[in-house]
Structure formats: structure tokens, C-alpha cells
Design an enzyme around this catalytic site. Structure first.
Site, short mmCIF file in Angstrom:
data_model
loop_
_atom_site.label_atom_id
_atom_site.label_comp_id
_atom_site.label_asym_id
_atom_site.label_seq_id
_atom_site.Cartn_x
_atom_site.Cartn_y
_atom_site.Cartn_z
N HIS A 217 11.49 -1.92 -1.83
CA HIS A 217 10.60 -0.76 -1.91
C HIS A 217 9.16 -1.12 -1.58
O HIS A 217 8.25 -0.30 -1.72
CB HIS A 217 10.70 -0.18 -3.33
CG HIS A 217 10.17 1.20 -3.48
ND1 HIS A 217 9.13 1.53 -4.32
CD2 HIS A 217 10.53 2.37 -2.91
CE1 HIS A 217 8.88 2.81 -4.27
NE2 HIS A 217 9.71 3.36 -3.42
N LYS A 219 5.74 -2.04 0.53
CA LYS A 219 5.06 -1.57 1.74
C LYS A 219 3.93 -2.56 2.02
O LYS A 219 2.91 -2.57 1.32
CB LYS A 219 4.49 -0.16 1.55
CG LYS A 219 5.53 0.89 1.06
CD LYS A 219 5.45 1.08 -0.41
CE LYS A 219 6.18 2.33 -0.90
NZ LYS A 219 7.62 2.26 -0.83
N ASP A 224 -2.92 -11.82 10.51
CA ASP A 224 -3.57 -13.12 10.68
C ASP A 224 -3.81 -13.84 9.35
O ASP A 224 -4.63 -14.77 9.29
CB ASP A 224 -4.89 -12.98 11.44
CG ASP A 224 -4.67 -12.58 12.90
OD1 ASP A 224 -3.54 -12.75 13.40
OD2 ASP A 224 -5.63 -12.10 13.54
N HIS A 390 2.23 11.04 -4.84
CA HIS A 390 3.13 9.89 -4.70
C HIS A 390 2.45 8.62 -5.22
O HIS A 390 3.01 7.53 -5.13
CB HIS A 390 3.52 9.74 -3.22
CG HIS A 390 4.65 8.83 -2.96
ND1 HIS A 390 4.51 7.63 -2.27
CD2 HIS A 390 5.96 8.91 -3.27
CE1 HIS A 390 5.68 7.04 -2.16
NE2 HIS A 390 6.57 7.78 -2.77
N LYS A 392 1.09 5.66 -7.47
CA LYS A 392 1.64 4.89 -8.58
C LYS A 392 0.48 4.13 -9.23
O LYS A 392 -0.03 3.15 -8.66
CB LYS A 392 2.70 3.89 -8.10
CG LYS A 392 3.87 4.53 -7.32
CD LYS A 392 3.67 4.41 -5.85
CE LYS A 392 4.91 4.65 -5.03
NZ LYS A 392 5.69 5.81 -5.29
N ASP A 397 -7.36 0.93 -20.37
CA ASP A 397 -8.74 0.60 -20.70
C ASP A 397 -9.51 0.25 -19.42
O ASP A 397 -9.74 1.11 -18.60
CB ASP A 397 -8.81 -0.51 -21.74
CG ASP A 397 -8.37 -0.04 -23.12
OD1 ASP A 397 -8.20 1.18 -23.30
OD2 ASP A 397 -8.18 -0.88 -24.01
#
EC number: 2.7.8.-
Length: 471
Positions: A217, A219, A224, A390, A392, A397
């Protein structure tokens, strides 16, 4: 009469098999027993092919293991030396136990000298990725759960082909289920241009090797070895807000420079090794970073063999002021749910933003059942109305955790994810500002909303909750 006895005996054997295998995970066992009752034979076959615990890849040869261990030790040493210098006089974590956990995460240490850019929209993030790829001189590493052969996907394809033809080394990794609709023609064009393309756990082989439940999952884009991208965005036009159902797409994605890039790179090449068997430790892929940033960042690589659950639990129990969460799916582990409710009782400000319009109805029904518990405990939950959220994100704190992992069992235990812990006040403040802006376009979900549900809706929530350990 005999066939009835045999069928009953077979059913009892199936039940006993599930109970023996899953006795340490009673919640999961109960779900599979329900599936067996509903689908006596098919359910057992599904269990055999889907529910098998993840098996680590075969052991490396002595030579390869030595190279891999040597690389990790070198990266840790380089990271720690710069962190010790940067940490002088700084108190970075609100809780000693949390700091001990972060310091002892086995793969990636806290890194220094980082510069982070936060993206909340796909257009900004994708343009930054494409610009970085266009400027590449040595290598490009691309890894996504979903890659589509649409307008955005073609832009990436054409640029990767161009860079490969210029002599840049391009590696391209996609998930076998998330990108199952990616056509062979797309991949063939990349390969013909010299791009190395690989599939992470292809659909058919995953089924027969009983790895169907374990998806990549992550991404990731690394260029370089000097700039890395990660977060919640996949490659597809819907992530630009072009989906007619959802419209505006709200996400959280990052670009990063500094020592943290080394661990984004390490994550990609670990996945590449898992798929290809290649151990790539050449120093050219792990250059000395010349970033002048002063941010502390910890890249957290997680998967079925190295769960992120303990970190999320620790972020919740250590919070004293606030716990702010954004997630498209909320299917928490029982321990995390209890920790959230306990935090509310302690007076911590617990707020969560979820989509108002779901993309997966069954998962959303289960999400609402957990939301109801949080509301009953005194938490506050909001439905995002501007489009689809979408993002996450967990803000505990003065720390923030964000990346590819959702707040659900799959991300906790079954999927390969990449996240980062951000310690710097500027980055956390930016994420806080984004959270407050999202609240302005969200509608608070009230306990009375649940009391007004129809009997059918209540039954849907109960049924989805029972199946939620499988999500």
C-alpha cells in the site's frame, strides 16, 4: 443419513481447524466462524487462501545478508551522528516511554537535517514529483499501490520513458491487486524503453501462495537518492479531483530532503529485493545528504512482519492535550479503541474527521459502529463535506504521524506501509492548520444521529462490525 453425518463431521473439523489456528486471535476466529456458518465449504477455502499468516521471504545468502546488514548499520550510524548533533539541547517527545519506543524501532532511526514540504492536493504533489523526475540524473524509483492508465498515468509513463531513454535508471513497482486494471500495453511500453517494471505479489500467484491478503500500500518516489515523496496519493485522475462521484480529493502527501530520504530509499529497495531477489547496496543510491534543513523526521516502514500498531497505540496513550485523526476508514484494533476512549476520559481533546460520503459502503458501516463508541465516550467526529478525504494523519500533542497507513486492521497488520513521525514544530503546525481547515468544511456527527437510524441501518452496522477484522 450417512451423508448428513459426514457433512456434519466435515463441518466440525473445519470449525476445529479455525479455532486451533486462530486461538490467539479470538476476534479473527469469531469472524471466520461466522463465514463458515454462512458458507460452509467456500468459507473454509477462503480461509485457507486468504487468512494464512504472512511468511517472511527465504533467508538471504551469507554474502547478501552481510551486504544488507552492512548497509543498514552504515545508514544508522550516519543518521545517529547527525541526530546527536541536532538534538543537542532539544526535548523532542512528550513522553519518555514513547521516546524509548521511537528510539528502538528496529529499522529506521530518527533522522536530522530534513526539509519537508506538505501537499494537501494532488495537483501540487504530482507536479512536484514530475518536476523532480524530469530533473533526475542517475535513477528514479517509483512505487504505488494504484497506477492507472489515464491522463495522469500517461504523463508519468511518458516522462519515465523519456528519462530511461536518456540513460537514467528507472525502476517501477506496482501492486498486483491495487493496479490489477493496469493494462499490459502500458507496462510493455515502459519495458521497451528500458524501464525495469515489477509487480508486487501478482493476483494469481498471490492466491496460490496464500499472500492475497498482503498488499503493498506504499506510495513512493525517490529521485537520485536526494529527494523522496510519500503519503496517501496514488497515480490516477481521481486523485486530481476528477472523479464524478467524489469531486474534490483531499489528501496528505510529502516531499522530503535530508537523511530521511535514505530510509525512503531503503524502503523501496527492500520491496524491490522482496520481488526480484536483488540486493542493491551501491553507495550511489545512498548519497551523503547536503540538505540544510533542521527538522527531525523518522521514517516508519511497516508491514505484516513489522506492525505499526504499537506506535499508534503509544501515540494515543502518551497524549496529554490532543489527539486529532484524519482517516478514510476507521476500523481500530480493540487496544487502540480502548486507548482512545481512555484518553477522552483523561480529558484529552479527541477529534476525528472521516468522509461524509463513503467509497466502500460495508467498511463505512463498520466505521460508523466504532464512531458511535467514540461519541458515547465523549469524543467528537466529523464528516468531511467538501469532497472525499483520503488523508491519513494522527496528531498527538506536538508530534504527527502521517503517510500511507489508514486507521484500520489491514494497515495495522496486513499491508506494507510507509509513514513518518514528524517532530518539528513548523511541520506539525502546518498539519494542525490543515486539520482545522478541514473541520470548517465538515459537519459534526452527533450521538442523536445514531439514535434516529432505522432498524435496517442498525443491522447493517452490526453485520459490518462483525466482519470488520477482515477489512
Amino acid at each position: 443419513m450417512l451423508w448428513i453425518v459426514l457433512a456434519l463431521l466435515l463441518f466440525i473439523i473445519q470449525i476445529a481447524f479455525v479455532i486451533i489456528i486462530e486461538y490467539q486471535r479470538p476476534g479473527k476466529a469469531v469472524v471466520w466462524l461466522i463465514v463458515l456458518f454462512i458458507l460452509p465449504v467456500i468459507g473454509f477455502l477462503l480461509y485457507l487462501f486468504v487468512a494464512k499468516e504472512y511468511l517472511c521471504p527465504p533467508a538471504l545468502s551469507r554474502t547478501d545478508k552481510g551486504r544488507w546488514d552492512g548497509l543498514k548499520d552504515d545508514l544508522r550510524t550516519r543518521s545517529r551522528q547527525r541526530v546527536l548533533k541536532d538534538l543537542h539541547g532539544k526535548f523532542i517527545v512528550q513522553d519518555d516511554n514513547l521516546y524509548a519506543l521511537l528510539k528502538n524501532i528496529p529499522v529506521a532511526p530518527i533522522t536530522a537535517c530534513n526539509e519537508t514540504t506538505v501537499f494537501v492536493e494532488g495537483e501540487q504533489a504530482f507536479e512536484a514529483m514530475l518536476d523532480a523526475i524530469a530533473a533526475s540524473k542517475h535513477h528514479i524509483h517509483v512505487e504505488f499501490y494504484i497506477i492507472r492508465d489515464d491522463q495522469l498515468g500517461i504523463r508519468f509513463e511518458q516522462l519515465l520513458i523519456q528519462k530511461a531513454q536518456e540513460g537514467v535508471k528507472v525502476r517501477f513497482l506496482y501492486d498486483g491487486i491495487g493496479s490489477r486494471q493496469l493494462g499490459k500495453a502500458y507496462l510493455k511500453r515502459l519495458r521497451n524503453a528500458g524501464v525495469e517494471t515489477e509487480c508486487f505479489f501478482p493476483l494469481l500467484t498471490s492466491f496460490f501462495h496464500k499472500r492475497l491478503n498482503y498488499r503493498n500500500h506504499r506510495k513512493i518516489v525517490v529521485v537520485d537518492g536526494n529527494i523522496g515523496f510519500f503519503g496517501g496519493l496514488n497515480i490516477g485522475d481521481e486523485y486530481l479531483g476528477n472523479d464524478p462521484k467524489f469531486g474534490y480529493w483531499r489528501d496528505t502527501h510529502f516531499s522530503i530532503k535530508g537523511d530521511a530520504v535514505l530510509w525512503v530509499q531503503y524502503t523501496f529497495l527492500s520491496d524491490w529485493h522482496l520481488v526480484t531477489g536483488q540486493v542493491i547496496t551501491d553507495p550511489v543510491y545512498y548519497p551523503i545528504q547536503d540538505s540544510r534543513g533542521n527538522e527531525l523526521v523518522q521514517i516508519v516502514k511497516s508491514g505484516p512482519d513489522e506492525t505499526i500498531l504499537e506506535l499508534i497505540f503509544s501515540l494515543v496513550v502518551s497524549a496529554k492535550k490532543r489527539i486529532f485523526i484524519e482517516t478514510p476508514y476507521f476500523i481500530p484494533d480493540p487496544g487502540v479503541l480502548l486507548a482512545l476512549k481512555t484518553a477522552i476520559t483523561r480529558g484529552v481533546d479527541v477529534r476525528m474527521i472521516i468522509p461524509a460520503v463513503p467509497d466502500k459502503n460495508l467498511v463505512y458501516c463498520a466505521t460508523l459502529s466504532y464512531v458511535q463508541e467514540l461519541l458515547q465516550a465523549g469524543g467528537r467526529v466529523y464528516g468531511y463535506r467538501k469532497g472525499f478525504i483520503h488523508s491519513k494523519l494522527i496528531i498527538s500533542d506536538d508530534l504527527a504521524l502521517s503517510g500511507s497507513a489508514n486507521m484500520d486492521i489491514r494497515s495495522f497488520c496486513n499491508q506494507f506501509e510507509i509513514n513518518a513521525v514528524f517532530f518539528d514544530g513548523k511541520v506539525v503546525d502546518r498539519l494542525l492548520q490543515d486539520f482545522y481547515r478541514d473541520l470548517e468544511v465538515s459537519e459534526e456527527i452527533l450521538q442523536s444521529d445514531f439514535e434516529q437510524r432505522s432498524m435496517l441501518q442498525k443491522m447493517q452496522n452490526v453485520f459490518a462490525r462483525l466482519l470488520s477484522p477482515l477489512f
